[in-house]
Structures are given as C-alpha cells and as structure tokens.
Motif scaffolding. Structure first.
Motif, PDB file in Angstrom:
ATOM      1  N   LEU A  71       0.799  -1.226   0.000  1.00 28.89           N
ATOM      2  CA  LEU A  71       0.000   0.000   0.000  1.00 28.89           C
ATOM      3  C   LEU A  71       0.832   1.277   0.000  1.00 28.89           C
ATOM      4  CD1 LEU A  71      -2.714  -1.021   2.634  1.00 28.89           C
ATOM      5  CD2 LEU A  71      -2.828  -1.241   0.151  1.00 28.89           C
ATOM      6  N   GLY A  72       2.085   1.177   0.422  1.00 27.49           N
ATOM      7  CA  GLY A  72       2.912   2.375   0.522  1.00 27.49           C
ATOM      8  C   GLY A  72       3.525   2.795  -0.797  1.00 27.49           C
ATOM      9  N   ASP A  73       3.863   1.824  -1.666  1.00 28.08           N
ATOM     10  CA  ASP A  73       4.471   2.156  -2.958  1.00 28.08           C
ATOM     11  C   ASP A  73       3.491   2.983  -3.786  1.00 28.08           C
ATOM     12  OD1 ASP A  73       6.656   0.755  -2.207  1.00 28.08           O
ATOM     13  OD2 ASP A  73       6.270  -1.005  -3.464  1.00 28.08           O
ATOM     14  N   GLY A  74       3.971   4.071  -4.313  1.00 31.93           N
ATOM     15  CA  GLY A  74       3.122   4.913  -5.148  1.00 31.93           C
ATOM     16  C   GLY A  74       2.277   5.888  -4.371  1.00 31.93           C
ATOM     17  N   ALA A  75       2.424   5.915  -3.033  1.00 30.06           N
ATOM     18  CA  ALA A  75       1.601   6.821  -2.230  1.00 30.06           C
ATOM     19  C   ALA A  75       1.856   8.277  -2.600  1.00 30.06           C
ATOM     20  CB  ALA A  75       1.867   6.610  -0.745  1.00 30.06           C
ATOM     21  N   ALA A  76       3.126   8.621  -2.838  1.00 27.11           N
ATOM     22  CA  ALA A  76       3.450  10.002  -3.180  1.00 27.11           C
ATOM     23  C   ALA A  76       2.812  10.406  -4.503  1.00 27.11           C
ATOM     24  CB  ALA A  76       4.966  10.183  -3.242  1.00 27.11           C
ATOM     25  N   ASP A  77       2.769   9.472  -5.455  1.00 26.79           N
ATOM     26  CA  ASP A  77       2.171   9.783  -6.760  1.00 26.79           C
ATOM     27  C   ASP A  77       0.663   9.955  -6.650  1.00 26.79           C
ATOM     28  OD1 ASP A  77       4.672   9.623  -7.926  1.00 26.79           O
ATOM     29  OD2 ASP A  77       4.462   7.493  -8.412  1.00 26.79           O
ATOM     30  N   ASP A  78       0.020   9.102  -5.850  1.00 26.13           N
ATOM     31  CA  ASP A  78      -1.445   9.141  -5.749  1.00 26.13           C
ATOM     32  C   ASP A  78      -1.943  10.090  -4.664  1.00 26.13           C
ATOM     33  OD1 ASP A  78      -1.645   7.318  -7.767  1.00 26.13           O
ATOM     34  OD2 ASP A  78      -1.831   5.579  -6.455  1.00 26.13           O
ATOM     35  N   GLY A  79      -1.037  10.545  -3.796  1.00 25.74           N
ATOM     36  CA  GLY A  79      -1.454  11.456  -2.733  1.00 25.74           C
ATOM     37  C   GLY A  79      -2.273  10.792  -1.650  1.00 25.74           C
ATOM     38  N   HIS A  80      -1.974   9.519  -1.344  1.00 25.65           N
ATOM     39  CA  HIS A  80      -2.740   8.838  -0.303  1.00 25.65           C
ATOM     40  C   HIS A  80      -1.818   8.427   0.844  1.00 25.65           C
ATOM     41  CE1 HIS A  80      -1.501   5.134  -2.634  1.00 25.65           C
ATOM     42  NE2 HIS A  80      -1.241   4.745  -1.402  1.00 25.65           N
ATOM     43  N   ILE A  81      -2.417   8.007   1.923  1.00 22.40           N
ATOM     44  CA  ILE A  81      -1.696   7.488   3.074  1.00 22.40           C
ATOM     45  C   ILE A  81      -2.345   6.187   3.501  1.00 22.40           C
ATOM     46  CG2 ILE A  81      -0.842   9.695   3.937  1.00 22.40           C
ATOM     47  CD1 ILE A  81      -3.202   9.875   5.795  1.00 22.40           C
ATOM     48  N   PHE A  82      -1.577   5.349   4.189  1.00 21.45           N
ATOM     49  CA  PHE A  82      -2.179   4.163   4.793  1.00 21.45           C
ATOM     50  C   PHE A  82      -1.955   4.232   6.293  1.00 21.45           C
ATOM     51  CE2 PHE A  82       2.131   2.424   4.326  1.00 21.45           C
ATOM     52  CZ  PHE A  82       2.293   1.693   5.498  1.00 21.45           C
ATOM     53  N   ALA A  83      -2.891   3.656   7.027  1.00 23.71           N
ATOM     54  CA  ALA A  83      -2.824   3.669   8.484  1.00 23.71           C
ATOM     55  C   ALA A  83      -3.138   2.279   9.019  1.00 23.71           C
ATOM     56  CB  ALA A  83      -3.817   4.683   9.059  1.00 23.71           C
ATOM     57  N   VAL A  84      -2.500   1.948  10.120  1.00 23.51           N
ATOM     58  CA  VAL A  84      -2.755   0.688  10.828  1.00 23.51           C
ATOM     59  C   VAL A  84      -3.242   1.050  12.218  1.00 23.51           C
ATOM     60  CG1 VAL A  84      -1.791  -1.504  11.618  1.00 23.51           C
ATOM     61  CG2 VAL A  84      -0.894  -0.426   9.536  1.00 23.51           C
ATOM     62  N   ALA A  85      -4.381   0.495  12.616  1.00 23.92           N
ATOM     63  CA  ALA A  85      -4.965   0.807  13.928  1.00 23.92           C
ATOM     64  C   ALA A  85      -5.185  -0.467  14.723  1.00 23.92           C
ATOM     65  CB  ALA A  85      -6.285   1.550  13.761  1.00 23.92           C
ATOM     66  N   ASP A  86      -5.247  -0.324  16.047  1.00 18.54           N
ATOM     67  CA  ASP A  86      -5.528  -1.480  16.900  1.00 18.54           C
ATOM     68  C   ASP A  86      -7.036  -1.681  17.013  1.00 18.54           C
ATOM     69  OD1 ASP A  86      -6.482   0.395  18.688  1.00 18.54           O
ATOM     70  OD2 ASP A  86      -4.959   0.046  20.223  1.00 18.54           O
ATOM     71  N   THR A  87      -7.452  -2.594  17.859  1.00 13.93           N
ATOM     72  CA  THR A  87      -8.868  -2.938  17.945  1.00 13.93           C
ATOM     73  C   THR A  87      -9.717  -1.839  18.582  1.00 13.93           C
ATOM     74  OG1 THR A  87      -8.432  -4.104  20.029  1.00 13.93           O
ATOM     75  CG2 THR A  87      -8.474  -5.422  18.019  1.00 13.93           C
ATOM     76  N   ASP A  88      -9.088  -0.883  19.247  1.00 17.55           N
ATOM     77  CA  ASP A  88      -9.823   0.252  19.801  1.00 17.55           C
ATOM     78  C   ASP A  88      -9.897   1.411  18.825  1.00 17.55           C
ATOM     79  OD1 ASP A  88     -10.288  -0.995  22.244  1.00 17.55           O
ATOM     80  OD2 ASP A  88      -8.344  -0.391  23.022  1.00 17.55           O
ATOM     81  N   GLY A  89      -9.271   1.265  17.642  1.00 14.52           N
ATOM     82  CA  GLY A  89      -9.266   2.350  16.669  1.00 14.52           C
ATOM     83  C   GLY A  89      -8.116   3.322  16.840  1.00 14.52           C
ATOM     84  N   THR A  90      -7.179   3.034  17.754  1.00 14.57           N
ATOM     85  CA  THR A  90      -6.012   3.904  17.921  1.00 14.57           C
ATOM     86  C   THR A  90      -5.065   3.719  16.747  1.00 14.57           C
ATOM     87  OG1 THR A  90      -6.169   3.764  20.333  1.00 14.57           O
ATOM     88  CG2 THR A  90      -4.065   4.505  19.407  1.00 14.57           C
ATOM     89  N   LEU A  91      -4.715   4.802  16.061  1.00 14.25           N
ATOM     90  CA  LEU A  91      -3.817   4.731  14.913  1.00 14.25           C
ATOM     91  C   LEU A  91      -2.386   4.484  15.395  1.00 14.25           C
ATOM     92  CD1 LEU A  91      -5.174   7.697  12.731  1.00 14.25           C
ATOM     93  CD2 LEU A  91      -5.906   5.308  12.765  1.00 14.25           C
ATOM     94  N   LEU A  92      -1.814   3.373  14.972  1.00 16.92           N
ATOM     95  CA  LEU A  92      -0.461   3.010  15.398  1.00 16.92           C
ATOM     96  C   LEU A  92       0.590   3.511  14.419  1.00 16.92           C
ATOM     97  CD1 LEU A  92      -1.151  -0.668  16.532  1.00 16.92           C
ATOM     98  CD2 LEU A  92      -1.311   1.454  17.861  1.00 16.92           C
TER      99      LEU A  92
END
Length: 433
Positions: A82-103
């Motif tokens: 998911l990270g490759d090409g993020a700069a070209d597409d202008g997106h970000i990826f996030a990983v969160a725990d079961t409480d929704g806290t962004l890690l």
C-alpha cells in the motif's frame, strides 16, 4: 459486502446536513452509512467537526505499544502493498488497533500533514464512537471491509476525505487484531481501493499465520483458555475448565461473535451482529444475563461484553491451515459450515468467507482426490465449477471423467432452465399485450 457509493459529493453533504439538523430525519444514504450515522447520533458524536478524535498516548508510550503489537510483524508487507506509489497518488495508509487507535500513519507527506490537522495521526483514536463514521472505525464496528467517501463521514471535518479499511484477524482464533486503512482523495473513492485494503488484510493474515505456525518449542496447554466448536453444528460446543457446554443456537451465535471480536463489544454493536432487525437493548441484556448464568461470571464479562479468556475456534483453525497452504488438512477438519441454520449477520459473513477460502483452495489445487471429497459433500454436490474441474483432472476415457462431465452439464442445464422459462414467459406476455 455493500457496494461503494456513487452519489455526488453535493448530494451526500445535503443528506448529512438534513440528518444532523432535522430531528427524526431518515438518512438519505446507503444502509451501511445510515446505520452508522444513527449509532453516532445515539452516542453523542459531534457531526460539525468541532470535536476532533482524542490523542491517546505520548510518543514514548506509543513506541513501546507498537513494538509489542502483533500487527508490527505485518508492517513491512503493508508498506510494500500500500505504501508504494503513495506520493504519486497522494494517499496514506494507516494501521490501527482494535480500539481504533492509529499506530502507524505513512505515505504522502503532504497528505499526512493534512490528516494531522484533523487528528488523523499516530496515537489518535478513530473508533466510530470517538470519530464518527469513518472507514477504520466502522470496519472495526462491523468486523468487515468498509469504504466511506466524502460526505458519508459523520464528522464534517472529514468531508474532504475518502477512505477504505479492512479488519485483520488472527487466523488461528478468528480474533480481530486491528485494521488496515487507505485514506486520501478521489483515488480512494473507487472499488480498486477497497479491493487493495481487503487484499492487504488477507495477505497480512496469511503472513502472520506463517510466522507463528512453527514455534521453536511446544507450548504448554493454556489451562485458562477455551475452545469453541461451531463447524457443521447448530449448537456450539464450548470447552473450558474441564467442562464441555452445549450452547443453545442463540448463545452459540453470541459466543462466536464475542470470540471473533477479540475485545469488548457494546450491546448496540452486538445487536447489529446478531440480527438484521432492530433488537431492543433490553432484549440483548436479558439474553446476556441468561448466557452469564450458563458460562459463569469468570468467563463472561460485561460493560462491554467480552469473553474473559483466550478462545480458539475450529473455524479459525481451518482458516489457519488454508493460510499455510495445507488444503487437505483444512478440508479434513471441515465437517460443514459454521452454525448452518443461523441467519445472524456475523455468522453469515464468516460462513461465506470460510466457504470462499476453502472452495477456492480446493478448486485451485487441481487435486482430483480433494475435488472428489468436495463434490461428495452436501455443500459441494451442486457445485458446477467443482464438477468441471474434477472432470478435467481425470484421465481421458475414464468413466469417472465422463460421469463428472455429465454431472457438470446437467447442473448447467438446470441453472439455465429457469432463465429460459422466465424468458419465454416474458415473450408470451408481450405477445398477449
């Protein structure tokens, strides 16, 4: 899975404004979003963007927590997928725990900075209860992949964003470990974005299963753990503390839902997982009181509802075998779908996912023995593709090949006949008129 929305940005924002300013208004959005908005309204979430999600941990606390989190082992895979090409597409990826806290939040630098202005940042809590309707929070709420675009967000602070997210599970237990999310602009409001996060979640589940499948030493049995058997039976068996409990069909659904959640579940969410119809809170409380009398307070907690010990499921074990490529063993451990008569949404979704995984693995194996076992079972007897695949794997001139091919043709004809009847009826209707 509900299809992504295709409604215009203006229409969505108009629907959002009408819902939040008109008491009792029916949300003019797709059902998944409407249900989420109603939950947000009941929980007192702020739709005007005036209350941003809270930051839960300091940098030092977050670093230590992330290092020990099970999804840390999948981070390199997420970066690759998911990270490759993020700069070209202008997106970000996030990983969160079961409480929704962004890690972890990674990707395009400018998009990360935009996200930080609305607290979409590492350490922030993006559960549905804290942040309103959003892909990672709502995916955790429902336990399945979700796509939320522009004005579908409950908080207007996120109306310029679109996001897609999918839960990541421990295949050995079925428990949710966290969620993977893609966020950004118009490129994320597309079916490929939803497919990407779902594929990343499945890949992470398989990766984590492989890395934990072969321990260097054999661990001692967990005397405090429990095992839940739901495959091929309408009444689950729960083994715990030397006892074997046969649960009622309703209690079977509840215990499976709690085992899959892997963390506390509020009553309103549990009601959604157990029925498509609205279930009064009093009904849920009464059912949980009866279940606690069966299980005991040492096993079932409340506020939120949770199982108070690790629970392994036969469903999770079959999924783990499939992730390791051990198709024959998985099929051998599969006596039938989980709670086959249940229509609880959480059970229906698990049943569908496991059958898809198992069927796909059997069809892809090209192994005539596995294909024969599949079509000989009740759930595979009418599987046209499986009969065709079996015919292709058998030697030319074999009577079994001819029989399998004939069975496939017969199923094809049976499927086509109702369509032909409908077509003829339509022709006759037009002729009469």
């Amino acid at each position: 899975m509900e299809a992504p929305v295709t409604t215009s940005v203006h229409t969505l924002r108009t629907a959002h404004e009408q819902f939040v300013t008109t008491p009792g208004a029916s949300p003019q959005v797709r059902d998944l979003v409407a249900d989420s908005w109603r939950r947000c309204a009941v929980r007192g979430a702020h739709p005007d963007g005036s209350h941003l999600p809270p930051l839960r941990a300091t940098a030092a606390e977050l670093t230590a927590y992330r290092r020990a989190h099970p999804l840390a082992g999948a981070l390199p895979l997420f970066r690759e997928l998911l990270g490759d090409g993020a700069a070209d597409d202008g997106h970000i990826f996030a990983v969160a725990d079961t409480d929704g806290t962004l890690l972890w939040v990674e990707g395009d630098t400018a998009t990360i900075e935009r996200g930080e202005r609305m607290h979409f940042a590492e350490g922030a809590v993006w559960s549905e209860a804290r942040a309103g309707t959003n892909a990672p929070g709502t995916a955790l709420e429902l336990g399945r992949p979700v796509q939320i675009v522009t004005g579908e967000h409950y908080s207007s602070a996120a109306h310029a964003w679109s996001c897609a997210a999918a839960p990541v599970r421990d295949l050995s237990t079925g428990r949710v470990l966290g969620v993977i999310d893609l966020s950004g602009g118009s490129t994320i409001a597309t079916p490929p974005a939803l497919a990407a996060v779902r594929g990343a979640a499945l890949a992470a589940e398989a990766h984590l299963a492989r890395t934990t499948a072969m321990p260097t030493t054999t661990p001692a049995p967990d005397q405090n753990g429990a095992r839940l058997n739901v495959l091929g039976r309408d009444s689950a068996l729960l083994e715990h503390g030397g006892r074997v409990l046969r649960l009622s069909p309703r209690h079977s659904e509840i215990v499976l839902a709690l085992a899959l959640a892997g963390h506390g579940v509020m009553g309103d969410r549990l009601a959604v997982e157990l029925s498509d119809r609205e279930v009064p809170p009093s009904t849920v409380r009464a059912e949980m009181t009866r279940l606690r009398a069966v299980l005991g307070p040492a096993l079932l907690g409340s506020r939120p509802y949770a199982l108070l010990c690790p629970v392994r499921t036969d469903l999770g074990e079959v999924s783990a075998l499939l992730a390791e490529g051990r198709v024959a063993q998985a099929l051998g451990r599969y006596p039938g779908p989980p709670l086959p008569r249940s229509d609880a949404p959480v059970v229906v979704e698990q049943r569908r996912c496991l059958e898809q995984q198992l069927r796909g693995a059997v069809l892809g194996s090209g192994d005539p023995a596995l294909l024969r076992r599949w079509v000989d079972a009740d759930w595979g007897a009418d599987d046209t593709a499986a009969w065709s695949a079996l015919a292709r794997t058998l030697p030319n001139g074999s009577p079994q090949r001819a029989a399998a091919a004939a069975r496939a043709r017969g199923l094809d004809l049976a499927e086509a006949l109702p369509l032909q009847v409908v077509g003829h009826a339509a022709v006759l209707q037009r002729a009469r008129s």
